[in-house]
Write an enzyme that holds these catalytic residues in place. Structure first.
Site, PDB file in Angstrom:
ATOM      1  CB  THR A 377      -1.163  -0.130   1.524  1.00  0.00           C
ATOM      2  OG1 THR A 377      -1.438  -0.874   1.777  1.00  0.00           O
ATOM      3  CG2 THR A 377      -1.402   1.043   1.150  1.00  0.00           C
ATOM      4  CG  ASN A 397      -4.863  -6.528   0.289  1.00  0.00           C
ATOM      5  OD1 ASN A 397      -4.392  -6.000   0.864  1.00  0.00           O
ATOM      6  ND2 ASN A 397      -4.863  -7.977  -0.484  1.00  0.00           N
ATOM      7  CB  SER A 449      -5.855  -1.768   8.465  1.00  0.00           C
ATOM      8  OG  SER A 449      -6.145  -2.953   8.488  1.00  0.00           O
ATOM      9  N   GLY A 469       1.155  -1.003   5.090  1.00  0.00           N
ATOM     10  CA  GLY A 469       1.727  -2.280   6.601  1.00  0.00           C
ATOM     11  C   GLY A 469       0.388  -3.354   6.637  1.00  0.00           C
TER      12      GLY A 469
HETATM   13  O1  DON Z   1      -7.060  -1.673   3.043  1.00  0.00           O
HETATM   14  C1  DON Z   1      -6.256  -2.696   3.993  1.00  0.00           C
HETATM   15  O2  DON Z   1      -5.841  -2.646   5.366  1.00  0.00           O
HETATM   16  C2  DON Z   1      -5.199  -3.595   2.867  1.00  0.00           C
HETATM   17  N1  DON Z   1      -5.429  -3.902   2.310  1.00  0.00           N
HETATM   18  C3  DON Z   1      -3.787  -2.792   2.803  1.00  0.00           C
HETATM   19  C4  DON Z   1      -2.964  -3.330   2.760  1.00  0.00           C
HETATM   20  C5  DON Z   1      -1.344  -2.612   2.777  1.00  0.00           C
HETATM   21  O3  DON Z   1      -0.907  -1.827   3.618  1.00  0.00           O
HETATM   22  C6  DON Z   1       0.026  -4.186   2.119  1.00  0.00           C
HETATM   23  N2  DON Z   1       1.295  -3.355   2.253  1.00  0.00           N
HETATM   24  N3  DON Z   1       1.766  -3.100   2.804  1.00  0.00           N
END
Ligand code: DON
Length: 568
Positions: A377, A397, A449, A469
């Site tokens: 992300t 994601n 998140s 994260g």
């Molecule tokens: O929306 C979410 O919480 C996750 N899809 C976020 C994914 C994410 O932060 C991956 N990064 N390191």
């Protein structure tokens, strides 16, 4: 001048008193970040920060810069920057008005609750993480057009022009990026074959051009939002997805809409914290944790001290247990937001906490609320010359999302469907467990998140921040705010400082490596905490801006990545 000198002395004095010596992972811990007078953009890549700033220098506002930065990240940081994903924006105008935009992906209309279960009824993570079924209906393009329509001051053609040039002329592959492309090359080839752009081996220093993406951006800039949701680009996208076993149709794309939402706002000491509301869990969970720890004098315990880690961990444990039970898409489930953030409820949740020993997660479940039925992300922060602030987190994601790359259009597609709860009690890729509230339903948004956040102090803009994260986003953002407000760090220091994380289940406290003393970790182990120090674990990658007492802006660009602040 004298005033600032005294302030500086005070800061130095306070810091030397309050931050006990811990081994530091990042040598830059004591450094100030970039300081600028008028405007700033901090993002995961130098090229994207520069393009956002360039738009502001041309007379654009923070929202014009948001559109440019979002698209520039899709070009230069395809790991997470995207056209095939979604995100959230929290904003604060210089008038003090705040708001939020939800451009999160949606489940396709043909999605159903058990679509990721095998014949024995077990959740199959491969299906929700890779291949066509993993893809949620993308929201990013609708997001930038909604921002532009409501707040934009420059034409889309002007905003996108430098991004299109970047895609055509190319950018230089950094060592981090070369390593990431190498790490994921096999899965990208497995998903797309050997002939796609991203199958090629790249060395640090190579120039990376993406002409297909440039062409898609030209079409968007000429034809507008509908190009992506009902035009030729939509047709190509649907055809591609259907060949890959996806279920997204033209009807799904045509039905996609963003939602303007009220952000979650809460008070922590003298700060007002404004963050993302559901379908992100970010604002509520961070609010719960911060309200639970507010009564404890963290600054007296010291930064990353045993007592400080205990209080924060125990609050995190309880908040993440609530997350898994209560939170989902507010357009589909009723969420008791007020109750979850109420003082009385949160005080009760901490009733059984003791400094003597860890609470076990098996003793904690979600709290009872009467009347209730039951690093992929990327984040960027912007402040413009007028004091408007924009905080955006956007995602595919997983790294490069589902790994499905639409060669003809030049972008990757998300695997956001994995953020739903495929089956109650079965963890997603971030170990997060969900329940009914986050079950798959057609047209529903998966729980997130992501925590794009803006902080006010004395009614004025104070901080803009967020992080990638997965499940660690919320706790990374919160620790950065605490570093500034409880431990008097500057923005860069607060971003660089080592972090830890707990999320109820699994029942472990995760620590960044080489950053916490053995004595601290041992003391926690003795109290019954399961301590995990991952060798290469980094927690979050925060990009932030702080308004200094003299009104200047300090950038905090996370040294854990290629993140860079640009300002003038
Ligand atoms: O929306 C979410 O919480 C996750 N899809 C976020 C994914 C994410 O932060 C991956 N990064 N390191």
């Amino acid at each position: 001048m004298k005033k600032y000198f005294i302030f500086f002395l005070l800061v130095v004095l306070q810091q030397s008193c309050k931050i006990p010596a811990e081994p530091k992972i990042y040598p830059s811990l004591s450094e100030r970040g970039l300081v600028a007078e008028h405007a700033m953009v901090v993002s995961a890549r130098k090229e994207a920060s520069k393009i956002g700033l360039e738009i502001i220098k041309m007379g654009g506002n923070a929202f014009d810069a948001m559109v440019a930065t979002e698209m520039a990240l899709a070009v230069v940081y395809p790991y997470a920057g995207n056209l095939g994903g979604g995100g959230f924006m929290v904003y604060r105008l210089n008038t003090g008005e705040t708001g939020a935009l939800d451009y999160r992906e949606k489940a396709p209309l043909r999605a159903h609750r058990d679509m990721f279960l095998d014949s024995l009824g077990n959740a199959d993570p491969k299906k929700s993480r890779s291949g066509g079924l993993a893809v949620g209906v993308p929201g990013t393009v609708a997001g930038i057009f909604a921002v532009h329509e409501k707040f934009g001051s420059m034409s889309m053609e002007r905003i996108l022009a430098p991004v299109i040039t970047l895609a055509k002329k190319g950018f230089i592959v950094t060592p981090n990026q070369a390593a990431s492309l190498q790490r994921h090359r096999n899965s990208i080839i497995k998903a797309n074959g050997e002939n796609v752009l991203f199958a090629k081996e790249r060395e640090p220093g190579d120039t990376f051009r993406n002409h297909a993406l440039a062409a898609t951006l030209v079409k968007l800039s000429t034809n507008g939002r509908n190009e992506f949701y009902s035009g030729e680009t939509a047709e190509k996208l649907v055809k591609f997805l259907q060949e890959k076993g996806g279920i997204i149709t033209m009807e799904d794309l045509a039905a996609y809409e963003v939602q303007w939402r009220d952000p979650v706002a809460f008070q922590y000491d003298d700060l007002r914290i404004i963050s993302m509301s559901p379908p992100s869990s970010g604002g509520i969970v961070m609010g719960q944790i911060m309200k639970m720890i507010e009564p404890y004098p963290l600054h007296e315990y010291g930064h990353n001290s045993v007592k400080g880690i205990q209080v924060i961990t125990e609050a995190e444990r309880r908040a993440y247990a609530d997350r898994s039970y209560y939170l989902g898409d507010p357009d589909f489930v009723e969420i008791p937001v007020k109750k979850l953030l109420s003082q009385e409820y949160l005080e009760n949740r901490m009733d059984n906490f003791s400094f003597d020993h860890a609470t076990s997660s098996s003793e904690i479940s979600h709290g009872t609320i009467p009347g209730y039925e039951s690093m992929e992300t990327t984040h960027y922060s912007i402040v413009d010359t007028e004091g408007n602030a924009v905080s955006v987190t956007t995602t595919l994601n997983g790294a490069y999302g589902s790994k499905l790359y639409v060669e003809e259009l030049g972008f990757f597609l998300n695997n956001e469907m994995d953020d739903f709860s495929a089956k109650p009690g079965v963890p997603n890729m971030f170990g997060l467990i969900g329940a009914e509230a986050n079950a798959i339903e057609p047209g529903k948004r998966m729980l997130s998140s992501m925590t794009p956040t803006i902080v006010e102090k004395n009614g004025e803009l104070f901080m803009v921040l967020g992080s990638p994260g997965g499940s660690t986003i919320i706790t990374s953002v919160m620790q950065t705010i605490l570093n500034v407000t409880e431990f008097n760090m500057g923005m860069q220091q607060a971003v660089s400082a080592p972090r830890f994380h707990h999320q109820w289940l699994p029942d472990e406290v995760r620590f960044e490596p080489n950053s916490f003393s053995e004595a601290t970790l041992d003391s926690l182990r003795k109290k019954g905490y399961e301590v995990t120090v991952g060798e290469s674990t980094i927690l979050g990658k925060v990009d932030a801006i702080l308004v200094l007492p003299n009104g200047k802006l300090e950038g905090g660009a996370d040294p854990r990545g290629d993140d860079t602040a640009a300002g003038f």
